[in-house]
Design a protein around this motif. Structure first.
Motif, PDB file in Angstrom:
ATOM      1  N   VAL A  86       0.844  -1.200   0.000  1.00  0.00           N
ATOM      2  CA  VAL A  86       0.000   0.000   0.000  1.00  0.00           C
ATOM      3  C   VAL A  86       0.878   1.249   0.000  1.00  0.00           C
ATOM      4  CG1 VAL A  86      -1.691   1.315   1.356  1.00  0.00           C
ATOM      5  CG2 VAL A  86      -1.946  -1.155   1.097  1.00  0.00           C
ATOM      6  N   ASN A  87       1.934   1.205   0.799  1.00  0.00           N
ATOM      7  CA  ASN A  87       2.884   2.305   0.864  1.00  0.00           C
ATOM      8  C   ASN A  87       3.450   2.631  -0.510  1.00  0.00           C
ATOM      9  OD1 ASN A  87       3.906   4.062   2.579  1.00  0.00           O
ATOM     10  ND2 ASN A  87       5.413   2.675   3.535  1.00  0.00           N
ATOM     11  N   TYR A  88       3.832   1.562  -1.208  1.00  0.00           N
ATOM     12  CA  TYR A  88       4.420   1.730  -2.540  1.00  0.00           C
ATOM     13  C   TYR A  88       3.384   2.285  -3.518  1.00  0.00           C
ATOM     14  CZ  TYR A  88       6.031   0.284  -7.187  1.00  0.00           C
ATOM     15  OH  TYR A  88       6.365   0.261  -8.504  1.00  0.00           O
ATOM     16  N   ALA A 101       7.112  -3.138  -7.504  1.00  0.00           N
ATOM     17  CA  ALA A 101       6.545  -3.249  -6.149  1.00  0.00           C
ATOM     18  C   ALA A 101       7.315  -4.255  -5.292  1.00  0.00           C
ATOM     19  CB  ALA A 101       5.085  -3.693  -6.258  1.00  0.00           C
ATOM     20  N   PRO A 102       7.211  -4.120  -3.964  1.00  0.00           N
ATOM     21  CA  PRO A 102       7.858  -5.119  -3.095  1.00  0.00           C
ATOM     22  C   PRO A 102       7.293  -6.514  -3.359  1.00  0.00           C
ATOM     23  CG  PRO A 102       6.585  -3.505  -1.800  1.00  0.00           C
ATOM     24  CD  PRO A 102       6.503  -3.087  -3.225  1.00  0.00           C
ATOM     25  N   GLU A 103       8.090  -7.549  -3.089  1.00  0.00           N
ATOM     26  CA  GLU A 103       7.632  -8.921  -3.368  1.00  0.00           C
ATOM     27  C   GLU A 103       7.329  -9.688  -2.090  1.00  0.00           C
ATOM     28  OE1 GLU A 103       9.635 -11.144  -6.314  1.00  0.00           O
ATOM     29  OE2 GLU A 103       8.764  -9.791  -7.817  1.00  0.00           O
ATOM     30  N   LEU A 104       6.226 -10.416  -2.160  1.00  0.00           N
ATOM     31  CA  LEU A 104       5.715 -11.140  -1.000  1.00  0.00           C
ATOM     32  C   LEU A 104       6.743 -12.086  -0.381  1.00  0.00           C
ATOM     33  CD1 LEU A 104       3.195 -11.681   0.628  1.00  0.00           C
ATOM     34  CD2 LEU A 104       2.423 -13.247  -1.130  1.00  0.00           C
ATOM     35  N   LEU A 105       7.484 -12.783  -1.233  1.00  0.00           N
ATOM     36  CA  LEU A 105       8.406 -13.791  -0.699  1.00  0.00           C
ATOM     37  C   LEU A 105       9.485 -13.171   0.193  1.00  0.00           C
ATOM     38  CD1 LEU A 105       8.769 -16.208  -3.754  1.00  0.00           C
ATOM     39  CD2 LEU A 105       7.708 -16.721  -1.553  1.00  0.00           C
ATOM     40  N   ASP A 106       9.761 -11.866   0.025  1.00  0.00           N
ATOM     41  CA  ASP A 106      10.757 -11.211   0.874  1.00  0.00           C
ATOM     42  C   ASP A 106      10.211 -10.902   2.266  1.00  0.00           C
ATOM     43  OD1 ASP A 106      12.521 -11.213  -1.232  1.00  0.00           O
ATOM     44  OD2 ASP A 106      11.785  -9.284  -2.009  1.00  0.00           O
TER      45      ASP A 106
END
Ligand code: HAM
Length: 423
Positions: free
Chosen positions: A182-184, A222-227
């Motif tokens: 959401v931030n991104y 966007a950021p990735e879930l696995l991280d």
């Protein structure tokens, strides 16, 4: 004046060839899941609306806009099931099948979703679902994936499907990821499509599913879930990947898979094909470790998947499924002879299990024989006045030129047994 009533939009009629293809797919699945010890259960088509709104999730597309809900005569809100997992968990919990037990179940039947119909997407569609309750290790995730791969082999479509895997982690890792996403995306609000903008506050992870190219492009950064996975979920996912590699099952990790239902955690997966156009997901599933507890049961780690039969049928159609074909055609001339034909056909079906069609109506012999030929039957029985008085039946082998014999009625069953190889 006659009224014209058509099938409801999105609801398909299944004509014999199509129905046979469904049956073929179901038979293959039944055979394979049975080999893994899964047992079939029957679930009601109608459940309380709140079962789905609570378990599938208030802000999912299914609950927000796709359910067929109605009030019954008592005013209770009921829903035609849009999927089977919630009902299956209710069934297991209500019948005391969960506590300290491992259960492997499967179910088949129609599901209902008010979606925009197109090829491979219907408002009534068939699913076969498989659910394993009570096991938390990655080995059971691997088992159901290997089992699904065996199903594709049995259907002859293994070269046309690929497995995409992801892990959603636990509730807290998902929350951390949601915040980061959401931030991104907040910085790009004005570039988001309308649906995604709405989801930004209600269900941000579903934005990852967006098919809008501009949104897809935004998501590439966007950021990735696995991280964001918690340690246990990371270990679980690595464990699963290791087993799949050892078992030789190919997969690719797709960090965009979030699934459209809220109950998932850790492993999620989809089998996809590019042979069906935009409706390319033939099977989807994953873990739902918290669902049993949500229904008031004792926590029970669980995993499962459901495949869409309509889509699988589109893939196998014309290749393997066959309708039952007529083997023997009985023609008769005269009223008494027609009764004889019916009685004889009954005996033949009962004693030999031969698919037998009795000509109905009183057409001329020639016309009846034409029908017999067109039916694809291997042989025709002919019953006329002579046959009736002599106690003999004329048998014509339709696929070998000029082959016709009179057989004594008492010997007919034995004769047909040979012709049709029913020893
Ligand atoms: P789902 O992804 O919503 O998952 O549906 C599973 C499959 O049903 C899809 O992959 C697709 O093949 C088929 N399907 C869904 N909607 C339609 C439609 N409108 N027309 C034709 N086919 C469709 C579930 O339903 C979960 N209950 C799966 C599951 C079981 N997860 C854990 N256990």
């Amino acid at each position: 004046m006659a009224i014209k009533v058509k099938a409801v939009r999105g609801m398909q009629d299944l004509l014999p060839e199509k129905k046979a293809a469904f049956r073929f797919v179901e038979d293959q699945v039944r055979n394979i899941v049975g080999q893994y010890g899964y047992r079939e259960v029957g679930l009601p088509v109608i459940e309380s609306t709140q079962l789905f709104s609570r378990l599938v999730g208030e802000s999912t597309d299914i609950v927000e806009k796709e359910m067929y809900s109605f009030a019954d005569r008592n005013g209770e809100s009921l829903t035609l099931r849009p999927e089977g997992t919630a009902g299956l968990v209710r069934l297991a919990n209500e019948n005391g099948l969960i506590f300290n037990q491992v259960q492997r179940f499967w179910y088949a039947g129609p599901m209902f979703r008010y979606e925009r119909p197109q090829k491979g997407r219907y408002r009534q569609f068939e699913q076969i679902g498989v659910e394993c309750l009570g096991m938390e290790g990655p080995d059971i995730d691997a088992e159901i994936l290997l089992m699904s791969a065996r199903i594709w082999e049995a259907l002859g479509i293994e070269k046309d499907v690929t497995l995409e895997l992801n892990s959603l982690g636990d509730v807290s890792s998902r929350q951390r990821y949601k915040d980061a996403l959401v931030n991104y995306l907040n910085d790009y609000k004005s570039d988001l499509d309308e649906d995604s903008l709405r989801r930004l506050s209600s269900n941000p992870m579903r934005i990852l599913d967006s098919k809008v190219p501009a949104t897809q492009q935004l998501l590439s950064g966007a950021p990735e879930l696995l991280d964001f996975l918690d340690e246990d979920s990371q270990r679980h996912f690595q464990g699963l990947c290791e087993i799949l590699e050892q078992a030789g099952l190919q997969y690719c990790v797709n960090p965009r898979i979030v699934r459209g239902l809220d109950y998932y955690n850790r492993t999620v997966f989809e089998w996809v094909t590019d042979t069906l156009g935009s409706q390319g997901t033939v099977c989807g599933g994953g873990r739902y470790d918290g669902l049993v507890e949500q229904l008031g049961g004792k926590s029970s780690a669980s995993v499962g998947f459901a495949m869409g039969l309509d889509r699988l049928v589109l893939m196998v159609e014309g290749s393997r499924a066959k309708t039952d074909s007529v083997e023997l055609y009985v023609v008769s001339i005269g009223d008494q002879e027609r009764i004889k034909a019916l009685v004889l056909a009954e005996r033949i079906r009962k004693e030999l299990g031969i698919t037998t069609l009795v000509h109905s109506g009183s057409s001329k012999l020639k016309a009846q024989m034409k029908k017999a030929d067109a039916s694809g039957a291997k042989a025709a029985l002919i019953i006329g006045e002579q046959e009736l008085t002599s106690g003999e039946i004329t048998v014509r082998l339709l696929r070998s030129e000029g082959s016709q014999e009179r057989i004594k009625e008492v010997q007919l069953v034995a004769y047909l047994r040979k012709v049709f190889d029913r020893e």
